[in-house]
Design a protein around this motif. Structure first.
Motif, PDB file in Angstrom:
ATOM      1  N   SER A 355       0.828  -1.204   0.000  1.00 47.95           N
ATOM      2  CA  SER A 355       0.000   0.000   0.000  1.00 47.95           C
ATOM      3  C   SER A 355       0.866   1.259   0.000  1.00 47.95           C
ATOM      4  CB  SER A 355      -0.925  -0.010   1.221  1.00 47.95           C
ATOM      5  OG  SER A 355      -1.741   1.138   1.254  1.00 47.95           O
ATOM      6  N   TYR A 356       1.961   1.219   0.756  1.00 50.01           N
ATOM      7  CA  TYR A 356       2.873   2.363   0.807  1.00 50.01           C
ATOM      8  C   TYR A 356       3.493   2.628  -0.566  1.00 50.01           C
ATOM      9  CZ  TYR A 356       6.938   5.224   1.946  1.00 50.01           C
ATOM     10  OH  TYR A 356       7.871   6.223   1.962  1.00 50.01           O
ATOM     11  N   ILE A 357       3.944   1.580  -1.246  1.00 49.08           N
ATOM     12  CA  ILE A 357       4.572   1.735  -2.559  1.00 49.08           C
ATOM     13  C   ILE A 357       3.575   2.303  -3.573  1.00 49.08           C
ATOM     14  CG2 ILE A 357       5.636   0.510  -4.491  1.00 49.08           C
ATOM     15  CD1 ILE A 357       7.395   0.861  -1.943  1.00 49.08           C
ATOM     16  N   LYS A 358       2.335   1.889  -3.467  1.00 53.83           N
ATOM     17  CA  LYS A 358       1.306   2.430  -4.350  1.00 53.83           C
ATOM     18  C   LYS A 358       1.157   3.935  -4.146  1.00 53.83           C
ATOM     19  CE  LYS A 358      -3.606   2.056  -5.516  1.00 53.83           C
ATOM     20  NZ  LYS A 358      -4.907   1.389  -5.200  1.00 53.83           N
ATOM     21  N   ARG A 359       1.133   4.360  -2.895  1.00 51.99           N
ATOM     22  CA  ARG A 359       1.012   5.790  -2.595  1.00 51.99           C
ATOM     23  C   ARG A 359       2.268   6.551  -3.010  1.00 51.99           C
ATOM     24  NH1 ARG A 359      -0.773   3.523   2.267  1.00 51.99           N
ATOM     25  NH2 ARG A 359       1.079   4.311   3.353  1.00 51.99           N
ATOM     26  N   LEU A 360       3.417   5.872  -2.933  1.00 46.48           N
ATOM     27  CA  LEU A 360       4.673   6.498  -3.343  1.00 46.48           C
ATOM     28  C   LEU A 360       4.662   6.810  -4.838  1.00 46.48           C
ATOM     29  CD1 LEU A 360       7.608   7.255  -2.382  1.00 46.48           C
ATOM     30  CD2 LEU A 360       8.280   5.017  -3.242  1.00 46.48           C
ATOM     31  N   ARG A 361       4.162   5.891  -5.619  1.00 49.26           N
ATOM     32  CA  ARG A 361       4.065   6.120  -7.064  1.00 49.26           C
ATOM     33  C   ARG A 361       3.170   7.335  -7.345  1.00 49.26           C
ATOM     34  NH1 ARG A 361       5.922   1.592  -9.972  1.00 49.26           N
ATOM     35  NH2 ARG A 361       6.058  -0.340  -8.747  1.00 49.26           N
ATOM     36  N   GLU A 362       2.063   7.431  -6.612  1.00 44.28           N
ATOM     37  CA  GLU A 362       1.152   8.561  -6.791  1.00 44.28           C
ATOM     38  C   GLU A 362       1.820   9.872  -6.371  1.00 44.28           C
ATOM     39  OE1 GLU A 362      -2.140   7.363  -4.411  1.00 44.28           O
ATOM     40  OE2 GLU A 362      -2.889   5.887  -5.868  1.00 44.28           O
ATOM     41  N   ALA A 363       2.614   9.807  -5.294  1.00 46.41           N
ATOM     42  CA  ALA A 363       3.335  10.999  -4.836  1.00 46.41           C
ATOM     43  C   ALA A 363       4.342  11.450  -5.888  1.00 46.41           C
ATOM     44  CB  ALA A 363       4.050  10.706  -3.515  1.00 46.41           C
ATOM     45  N   ASN A 364       5.033  10.496  -6.510  1.00 57.00           N
ATOM     46  CA  ASN A 364       5.998  10.841  -7.567  1.00 57.00           C
ATOM     47  C   ASN A 364       5.322  11.557  -8.730  1.00 57.00           C
ATOM     48  OD1 ASN A 364       8.076   9.702  -6.122  1.00 57.00           O
ATOM     49  ND2 ASN A 364       8.162   7.814  -7.331  1.00 57.00           N
ATOM     50  N   LYS A 365       4.159  11.052  -9.107  1.00 49.30           N
ATOM     51  CA  LYS A 365       3.411  11.677 -10.202  1.00 49.30           C
ATOM     52  C   LYS A 365       3.033  13.112  -9.843  1.00 49.30           C
ATOM     53  CE  LYS A 365      -0.775  11.125 -13.002  1.00 49.30           C
ATOM     54  NZ  LYS A 365      -2.015  10.308 -13.226  1.00 49.30           N
ATOM     55  N   TRP A 366       2.542  13.300  -8.620  1.00 48.28           N
ATOM     56  CA  TRP A 366       2.158  14.642  -8.169  1.00 48.28           C
ATOM     57  C   TRP A 366       3.368  15.569  -8.113  1.00 48.28           C
ATOM     58  CZ3 TRP A 366       3.503  17.732  -4.009  1.00 48.28           C
ATOM     59  CH2 TRP A 366       2.703  18.860  -3.806  1.00 48.28           C
ATOM     60  N   LEU A 367       4.481  15.055  -7.632  1.00 49.75           N
ATOM     61  CA  LEU A 367       5.695  15.874  -7.531  1.00 49.75           C
ATOM     62  C   LEU A 367       6.179  16.319  -8.906  1.00 49.75           C
ATOM     63  CD1 LEU A 367       7.625  13.952  -4.728  1.00 49.75           C
ATOM     64  CD2 LEU A 367       6.905  16.354  -4.640  1.00 49.75           C
ATOM     65  N   LYS A 368       6.127  15.427  -9.872  1.00 49.08           N
ATOM     66  CA  LYS A 368       6.544  15.798 -11.228  1.00 49.08           C
ATOM     67  C   LYS A 368       5.689  16.945 -11.767  1.00 49.08           C
ATOM     68  CE  LYS A 368       8.490  11.386 -12.845  1.00 49.08           C
ATOM     69  NZ  LYS A 368       8.360  10.315 -13.854  1.00 49.08           N
ATOM     70  N   GLU A 369       4.386  16.830 -11.587  1.00 50.78           N
ATOM     71  CA  GLU A 369       3.482  17.874 -12.074  1.00 50.78           C
ATOM     72  C   GLU A 369       3.725  19.199 -11.353  1.00 50.78           C
ATOM     73  OE1 GLU A 369      -0.348  16.209 -11.413  1.00 50.78           O
ATOM     74  OE2 GLU A 369      -0.229  14.789 -13.094  1.00 50.78           O
ATOM     75  N   THR A 370       3.927  19.117 -10.047  1.00 48.16           N
ATOM     76  CA  THR A 370       4.110  20.322  -9.241  1.00 48.16           C
ATOM     77  C   THR A 370       5.428  21.012  -9.559  1.00 48.16           C
ATOM     78  OG1 THR A 370       2.782  19.355  -7.457  1.00 48.16           O
ATOM     79  CG2 THR A 370       4.215  21.206  -6.881  1.00 48.16           C
TER      80      THR A 370
END
Length: 481
Positions: A355-370
Motif C-alpha cells: 500500500s505504501y509503494i502504491k502511494r509512493l508512485r502517486e506521490a511521484n506523479k504529483w511531484l513531477k506535475e508540481t
C-alpha cells in the motif's frame, strides 16, 4: 467522617430520588476526559474546550433533565423513569465513547447495544446510580493524566528555542522564491532500495537529476513524527521532546512565530502555508504565515483528515497571483504517508508495504506535475522536496516503533527521509556538505542565501531520537548517533 460519607453514599445509591442531570453529565464526562487524555495536543484550544463542553456535558445534561421531566408527566410512564435513566446512561456513554474512540458513531453496534440494554433494564434499572459511580471511578485515571499533562506543560522550559548566534538577524544577499514541499513519510533512497521497502525509485530520481536537483540519499529526520520533526526543523534546534511549554505546542511552533518565518519576513518575504488537510491546524494555533489555505473555522473538531483541499490548484493560484513578491511556500503533501498508526488498522507488514509503494508512485506523479509547474513559472526558484520522517515499512503499525529498537535497518525505516533540493546557483556546494538531517536544513539554506558561512559553525547534532513508549515524551533515547 468516614461513616458520614458512607451514609451519604448509601442514601445516594438506595434513595428514591433520581438524578437526571448527573446521568446526562457523566454520560459525556468519561468520554471527554478520555479523549483529552489521549489527544490533548490536538484539542487544547479554547475553541475545542467550549465545543466539547457543550457537546459532551451541557447538552446531554439539559436534554436528559428535560426528557426525564417530560417522561414523568405521564402516569403510565412514571414507573419506568428509572429504566429510562438506566438505558440513557449506558447507551449515551457508549455513543460518546464510540465517537471519541472510533472518530465515528458505530450505528449498528449502538443499535444492538440499545436492544440489549433495554432488555436488561427490566431487571437492573435500580442500579443506574452504581453505573454513574463506576463511570466516575473510570474517569479518575484520564483526569489524572490530563492534570499531569497540564502540570508538565507549566514546568517545562522553552530555553531550547534560543538561537546560538546571530541567525535571526541574517540578511539575504539573494532572494529567490523558496518552495519547501514536505512529502509526508517519503523514505530515503537507501530505504527504498533496501530489504524492507524493496522498491526501485531510480526512474523518479533520474528525473530529479535531469531537473538539476541534488539528491541527499542518506538524509534523515531527527524525530519520528510530523509534529516533533517539524518543530525541530523550523526552530533549527533540538528540543529532545521538550516541546510543550507555557501552553505552546508543536503546532503553535510550526505555524507560529518560529525562527524560519521570522528570518524570511525580516528579508521581506511573503509567506504561505498550503496543506492538503489541516493536520497542523488541528488545535487552532496562531498562524503567522501571511496566507494559509484553511481558515480555523474550516478545521473539523474530530478527524481533521476529513477536510481536504486541492493542493495543486491552491498552489498554482498563489504562484500566479504573487509574481511581484519574494515568496516562501511551505507545502504539506500527505503522501506517500506512512503505514497504519494503530494495530487494529494495520493490514499486516507486507500489505502495508504494498500500500505504501502504491502511494509512493502517486506521490511521484504529483511531484513531477508540481515541480514542472513551478519551473515553468518561477525558473529561478529554490525547490526543496523534503520528508518529515520515513515510512515505517517493516513494522506492522507506527506505534510499534515507539520502543527501544536495536535493529539499524528498522531504525532507518523510521528516520530515513527523502531530501532533494534544486538550488538556483552552483555555489551551493560551498554550504551543503554537512547537510545530513532536518534540524540543519534551514540553517544551511540561510547560510547560502546570506552568503554567511559563520552560520555553519552552529550546525546542530545530526542525532535522531525516539520514544520508549508511545506519547510519553519523558522516556526518550538516542536512536541514531
Amino acid at each position: 467522617m468516614n461513616s458520614g460519607i458512607k451514609t451519604q453514599f448509601d442514601n445516594f445509591i438506595k434513595g428514591e430520588k433520581d438524578y437526571p442531570l448527573l446521568v446526562g453529565f457523566f454520560s459525556g464526562f468519561y468520554p471527554i476526559v478520555f479523549y483529552y487524555s489521549n489527544n490533548f495536543e490536538d484539542i487544547n484550544s479554547l475553541r475545542h474546550v467550549v465545543y466539547f463542553s457543550f457537546l459532551f456535558l451541557i447538552l446531554p445534561s439539559i436534554s436528559i433533565f428535560l426528557l426525564y421531566h417530560l417522561f414523568i408527566r405521564f402516569k403510565k410512564l412514571q414507573p419506568y423513569r428509572k429504566h429510562f435513566l438506566f438505558v440513557v446512561v449506558v447507551e449515551l456513554t457508549a455513543a460518546y465513547f464510540s465517537q471519541v474512540y472510533f472518530l465515528t458513531i458505530k450505528k449498528k453496534l449502538l443499535l444492538g447495544l440499545l436492544v440489549f440494554v433495554c432488555f436488561i433494564s427490566l431487571k437492573l434499572y435500580m442500579h443506574y446510580k452504581k453505573i454513574i459511580v463506576f463511570i466516575l471511578l473510570l474517569s479518575v485515571i484520564p483526569v489524572l493524566k490530563v492534570s499531569e499533562i497540564i502540570w508538565g506543560n507549566l514546568r517545562k522550559s522553552a530555553s531550547w528555542q534560543q538561537q546560538p548566534d546571530h541567525i535571526l538577524n541574517t540578511s539575504f544577499k539573494k532572494k529567490p522564491n523558496v518552495y519547501y514541499i514536505e512529502t509526508d513519510g517519503y523514505a530515503s533512497n537507501e530505504n527504498l532500495k533496501g530489504i524492507l521497502y524493496r522498491f526501485d525509485n531510480s526512474e523518479f530520481d533520474e528525473w530529479l537529476k535531469e531537473k538539476k536537483f541534488t539528491l541527499y540519499n542518506d538524509f534523515r529526520s531527527n524525530y519520528e513524527s510530523t509534529l516533533t520533526s517539524n518543530s525541530s526543523c523550523f526552530f533549527m534546534k533540538h528540543h529532545f521532546y521538550n516541546i510543550n511549554s507555557n501552553f505552546k505546542y508543536s503546532r503553535d511552533l510550526i505555524t507560529g512565530k518560529n525562527p524560519v518565518l521570522k528570518i524570511f519576513k525580516k528579508n521581506t518575504y511573503k509567506t504561505f502555508f498550503l496543506t492538503e488537510s489541516p493536520y497542523l491546524l488541528a488545535n487552532s494555533p496562531n498562524v503567522e504565515y501571511d496566507y494559509c489555505n484553511f481558515n480555523s473555522d474550516e478545521v473539523p473538531y474530530f478527524n481533521v483528515f476529513e477536510s481536504k483541499r486541492n493542493l495543486s490548484s491552491d498552489l498554482k493560484y498563489q504562484i500566479l497571483k504573487n509574481r511581484g513578491t519574494n515568496n516562501f511556500f511551505f507545502i504539506e503533501k500527505f503522501a506517500p504517508n506512512h503505514i497504519a498508526v494503530y494495530k487494529q488498522q494495520s493490514l499486516g507488514i507486507e500489505k502495508e508495504r504494498i500500500s505504501y509503494i502504491k502511494r509512493l508512485r502517486e506521490a511521484n506523479k504529483w511531484l513531477k506535475e508540481t515541480v514542472s509547474f513551478i519551473e515553468k513559472n518561477d525558473s529561478n526558484a529554490i525547490i526543496i522536496i523534503g520528508a518529515d520522517h520515513g515510512g515505517f515499512v517493516g513494522f506492522s503499525h507506527t506505534l510499534e516503533a515507539s520502543k527501544k529498537i536495536s535493529d539499524k535497518v528498522l531504525l532507518k525505516s523510521v528516520f530515513g527521509a527523502k531530501l532533494a533540493i534544486k538550488w538556483n546557483t552552483p555555489q551551493y556546494t560551498e554550504y551543503d556538505s554537512k547537510l545530513k538531517s532536518s534540524v540543519n536544513l534551514f540553517r544551511v539554506l540561510f547560510s547560502f542565501l546570506s552568503e554567511d558561512k559563520e552560520l555553519l559553525k552552529n550546525l546542530q547534532s545530526d542525532k535522531s531520537y525516539n520514544l520508549y513508549q508511545p506519547n510519553d515524551f519523558s522516556k526518550i533515547y538516542m536512536a541514531i548517533e
